[in-house]
Design a protein around this motif. Structure first.
Motif, PDB file in Angstrom:
ATOM      1  N   TYR A 142      14.011  14.697 -13.072  1.00  0.00           N
ATOM      2  CA  TYR A 142      14.588  14.051 -11.836  1.00  0.00           C
ATOM      3  C   TYR A 142      13.705  12.649 -11.873  1.00  0.00           C
ATOM      4  N   ILE A 143      12.954  12.380 -12.729  1.00  0.00           N
ATOM      5  CA  ILE A 143      12.320  11.075 -12.592  1.00  0.00           C
ATOM      6  C   ILE A 143      12.706  10.016 -13.659  1.00  0.00           C
ATOM      7  N   PRO A 144      13.494   9.069 -13.256  1.00  0.00           N
ATOM      8  CA  PRO A 144      13.988   8.135 -14.003  1.00  0.00           C
ATOM      9  C   PRO A 144      13.125   7.019 -14.553  1.00  0.00           C
ATOM     10  N   ASN A 145      11.916   7.061 -13.558  1.00  0.00           N
ATOM     11  CA  ASN A 145      11.083   5.794 -14.303  1.00  0.00           C
ATOM     12  C   ASN A 145       9.560   6.282 -13.717  1.00  0.00           C
ATOM     13  N   GLY A 146       8.734   6.834 -14.637  1.00  0.00           N
ATOM     14  CA  GLY A 146       7.629   7.247 -14.208  1.00  0.00           C
ATOM     15  C   GLY A 146       6.282   6.352 -14.223  1.00  0.00           C
ATOM     16  N   VAL A 147       6.639   5.165 -14.256  1.00  0.00           N
ATOM     17  CA  VAL A 147       5.407   4.279 -14.275  1.00  0.00           C
ATOM     18  C   VAL A 147       5.144   3.237 -13.111  1.00  0.00           C
ATOM     19  N   MET A 148       6.093   3.474 -12.296  1.00  0.00           N
ATOM     20  CA  MET A 148       6.098   2.150 -11.371  1.00  0.00           C
ATOM     21  C   MET A 148       4.954   2.608 -10.190  1.00  0.00           C
ATOM     22  N   TRP A 149       4.368   3.714 -10.111  1.00  0.00           N
ATOM     23  CA  TRP A 149       3.394   4.216  -9.043  1.00  0.00           C
ATOM     24  C   TRP A 149       2.077   3.325  -9.467  1.00  0.00           C
ATOM     25  N   THR A 150       2.010   2.434 -10.718  1.00  0.00           N
ATOM     26  CA  THR A 150       0.678   1.548 -10.684  1.00  0.00           C
ATOM     27  C   THR A 150       0.878   0.312 -10.019  1.00  0.00           C
ATOM     28  N   ILE A 151       2.264  -0.143  -9.895  1.00  0.00           N
ATOM     29  CA  ILE A 151       2.429  -1.419  -9.284  1.00  0.00           C
ATOM     30  C   ILE A 151       1.774  -1.616  -7.749  1.00  0.00           C
ATOM     31  N   PRO A 152       2.102  -0.900  -6.956  1.00  0.00           N
ATOM     32  CA  PRO A 152       1.442  -0.859  -5.864  1.00  0.00           C
ATOM     33  C   PRO A 152      -0.020  -1.027  -5.656  1.00  0.00           C
ATOM     34  N   ILE A 153      -0.517  -0.386  -6.623  1.00  0.00           N
ATOM     35  CA  ILE A 153      -2.088  -0.407  -6.646  1.00  0.00           C
ATOM     36  C   ILE A 153      -2.456  -1.720  -7.207  1.00  0.00           C
ATOM     37  N   GLU A 154      -1.661  -2.437  -8.097  1.00  0.00           N
ATOM     38  CA  GLU A 154      -1.928  -3.690  -8.625  1.00  0.00           C
ATOM     39  C   GLU A 154      -1.915  -4.796  -7.581  1.00  0.00           C
ATOM     40  N   LEU A 155      -0.676  -4.647  -6.727  1.00  0.00           N
ATOM     41  CA  LEU A 155      -0.325  -5.497  -5.576  1.00  0.00           C
ATOM     42  C   LEU A 155      -1.361  -5.234  -4.642  1.00  0.00           C
ATOM     43  N   ARG A 156      -1.923  -4.178  -4.345  1.00  0.00           N
ATOM     44  CA  ARG A 156      -2.975  -4.097  -3.242  1.00  0.00           C
ATOM     45  C   ARG A 156      -4.419  -5.003  -3.938  1.00  0.00           C
ATOM     46  N   CYS A 157      -4.632  -4.690  -5.156  1.00  0.00           N
ATOM     47  CA  CYS A 157      -5.776  -5.453  -6.013  1.00  0.00           C
ATOM     48  C   CYS A 157      -5.295  -6.847  -5.655  1.00  0.00           C
ATOM     49  N   TYR A 158      -4.404  -7.612  -5.794  1.00  0.00           N
ATOM     50  CA  TYR A 158      -4.036  -8.849  -5.408  1.00  0.00           C
ATOM     51  C   TYR A 158      -4.283  -9.273  -3.793  1.00  0.00           C
ATOM     52  N   GLY A 159      -4.035  -8.165  -3.144  1.00  0.00           N
ATOM     53  CA  GLY A 159      -4.334  -8.360  -1.788  1.00  0.00           C
ATOM     54  C   GLY A 159      -5.957  -8.432  -1.363  1.00  0.00           C
ATOM     55  N   TYR A 160      -6.734  -7.383  -2.139  1.00  0.00           N
ATOM     56  CA  TYR A 160      -8.056  -7.554  -1.980  1.00  0.00           C
ATOM     57  C   TYR A 160      -8.712  -8.649  -2.303  1.00  0.00           C
ATOM     58  N   LEU A 161      -8.282  -9.053  -3.496  1.00  0.00           N
ATOM     59  CA  LEU A 161      -8.641 -10.796  -3.910  1.00  0.00           C
ATOM     60  C   LEU A 161      -8.461 -11.516  -3.141  1.00  0.00           C
ATOM     61  N   ALA A 162      -7.322 -11.808  -2.560  1.00  0.00           N
ATOM     62  CA  ALA A 162      -6.917 -12.896  -1.437  1.00  0.00           C
ATOM     63  C   ALA A 162      -7.840 -12.522  -0.420  1.00  0.00           C
ATOM     64  N   ILE A 163      -8.092 -11.455   0.215  1.00  0.00           N
ATOM     65  CA  ILE A 163      -8.920 -11.328   1.283  1.00  0.00           C
ATOM     66  C   ILE A 163     -10.384 -11.595   1.002  1.00  0.00           C
ATOM     67  N   LEU A 164     -10.834 -11.339  -0.233  1.00  0.00           N
ATOM     68  CA  LEU A 164     -12.422 -11.807  -0.550  1.00  0.00           C
ATOM     69  C   LEU A 164     -12.408 -13.501  -0.674  1.00  0.00           C
ATOM     70  N   GLY A 165     -11.025 -14.008  -1.307  1.00  0.00           N
ATOM     71  CA  GLY A 165     -10.890 -15.374  -1.084  1.00  0.00           C
ATOM     72  C   GLY A 165     -11.099 -15.941   0.275  1.00  0.00           C
ATOM     73  N   MET A 166     -10.089 -15.536   1.109  1.00  0.00           N
ATOM     74  CA  MET A 166     -10.204 -15.956   2.462  1.00  0.00           C
ATOM     75  C   MET A 166     -11.446 -15.764   3.362  1.00  0.00           C
ATOM     76  N   LEU A 167     -12.120 -14.906   2.978  1.00  0.00           N
ATOM     77  CA  LEU A 167     -13.458 -14.665   3.560  1.00  0.00           C
ATOM     78  C   LEU A 167     -14.548 -15.398   3.044  1.00  0.00           C
ATOM     79  N   GLY A 168     -14.270 -16.329   1.897  1.00  0.00           N
ATOM     80  CA  GLY A 168     -15.389 -17.060   1.367  1.00  0.00           C
ATOM     81  C   GLY A 168     -16.339 -16.380   0.481  1.00  0.00           C
TER      82      GLY A 168
END
Length: 340
Positions: A142-168
């Motif tokens: 019942y799993i057509p695509n079993g790899v997409m779970w990593t994409i939100p983690i990467e997206l959050r890493c992008y967010g963490y980087l942006a937060i660190l950038g905005m904080l200086g």
């Protein structure tokens, strides 16, 4: 996986990412045949190890993107244009084309099933892996695509980087290194990631992959120290020595942390003839990553009599064709709208 655009004729990153994506494909073929996946350094499957590579490369390249233009709006648009179009296309094809073709449910029942409706949450990065009635006899049913779970983690890493950038904080590279060191000491030491895995077979992937992502970030900000040709050899020796020490003392996950980011980034930033030209047909790595699993599931469903290597012989070229189409018809088209 998803990185900032790079000039593929000047470095080896396209080769690194494509090999990592194909490694995920290869590893998952074993799981789809109910066989143990190849293990790298005890604590990761080959596919999981390849994702470590993706996160390290992504950290290096995405940090470079932020550093060149630290504008939150433009940064967010660039990241979404790189990730979302390919993801959306894969989700829609699985739900509206593949699912109706392979499900054991009547079409009306499939389309009205709440699980089908939930699957579309993946379009907003709320990954729902199941579709009703598809591949019921697969080891990963019942799993057509079993790899997409990593994409939100990467997206959050992008967010963490942006937060660190905005904080200086990104203006002070030693502060970033201290944050990485503290996180790594907590995860691999105080938390005891290896002991936890031995007892529960669980990773804190959010933290683990973040340590690889921000290792790439630190390598970007410290590249003046290590990136010359002569210093790369010194850095390689240090990385290998640290990794070997961790390995012989039984800390194989720590060994991966010491070895992967530096060796991958050092190789990726080099320029080797032939290898540096792997991107001349486009950046196929993301397409390979997001289309391999449904193609492998479908191949196994359509030809259950074939063995694992026969399935690989079919899945690899078909996946590369889909990846080429994804790059030229979806991903690269979206990237034309990146803010400059």
């Amino acid at each position: 996986m998803n990185q900032a655009a790079n000039t593929h004729r000047e470095n080896n990153f396209d080769f690194v990412r494509l090999i990592a994506a194909l490694s995920v494909l290869f590893s998952h073929q074993f799981a789809l045949h109910a066989l143990p996946e190849p293990i790298v350094l005890k604590y990761q499957t080959l596919g999981g190890f390849a994702v470590m590579v993706f996160f390290a490369v992504s950290g290096y390249l995405i940090t470079g993107s932020w550093h060149r233009d630290p504008n939150l709006r433009r940064y967010a648009i660039r990241r979404l244009l790189r990730i979302w179009p390919g993801l959306a296309c894969a989700v829609l094809l699985c739900a509206l084309v593949l699912g109706p073709l392979v499900t054991e449910l009547p079409l009306r029942a499939y389309l009205s099933d709440p699980t089908t409706h939930s699957y579309f949450r993946s379009l907003i990065f709320w990954i729902q892996p199941f579709l009703p009635g598809v591949f019921p006899h697969s080891p990963l049913a019942y799993i057509p695509n079993g790899v997409m779970w990593t994409i939100p983690i990467e997206l959050r890493c992008y967010g963490y980087l942006a937060i660190l950038g905005m904080l200086g904080i990104l203006r002070f590279r030693w502060a970033l290194l201290a944050l990485l060191a503290g996180t790594a000491i907590w995860y691999y030491g105080i938390h005891g990631a290896e002991t936890v895995f031995d007892q529960t077979h669980q990773h804190l992937f959010e933290v683990e992959y973040a340590t690889f992502f921000f290792s790439g970030s630190c390598l970007y900000y410290f590249k003046d120290i290590w990136s010359s040709r002569s210093r790369k050899w010194t850095g390689t020796a240090i990385s290998v020595a640290a990794g070997t020490l961790a390995y012989v003392t039984g800390h194989l996950l720590v060994a991966a942390f010491f070895l992967v980011p530096y060796l991958v980034i050092a190789f990726g930033t080099s320029s080797i003839p032939v290898i540096r030209r792997f991107g001349r047909f486009g950046d196929l790595s993301y397409g390979v990553y997001i289309y391999a699993f449904p193609i492998q599931q479908t191949t196994l469903w359509a030809t259950p009599e074939l063995n694992i290597y026969q399935h690989l012989a079919i899945a690899i070229p078909v996946t590369l064709v889909f990846a080429w189409l994804s790059w030229h018809l979806v991903e690269n088209v979206a990237l034309r709208y990146k803010p400059r």
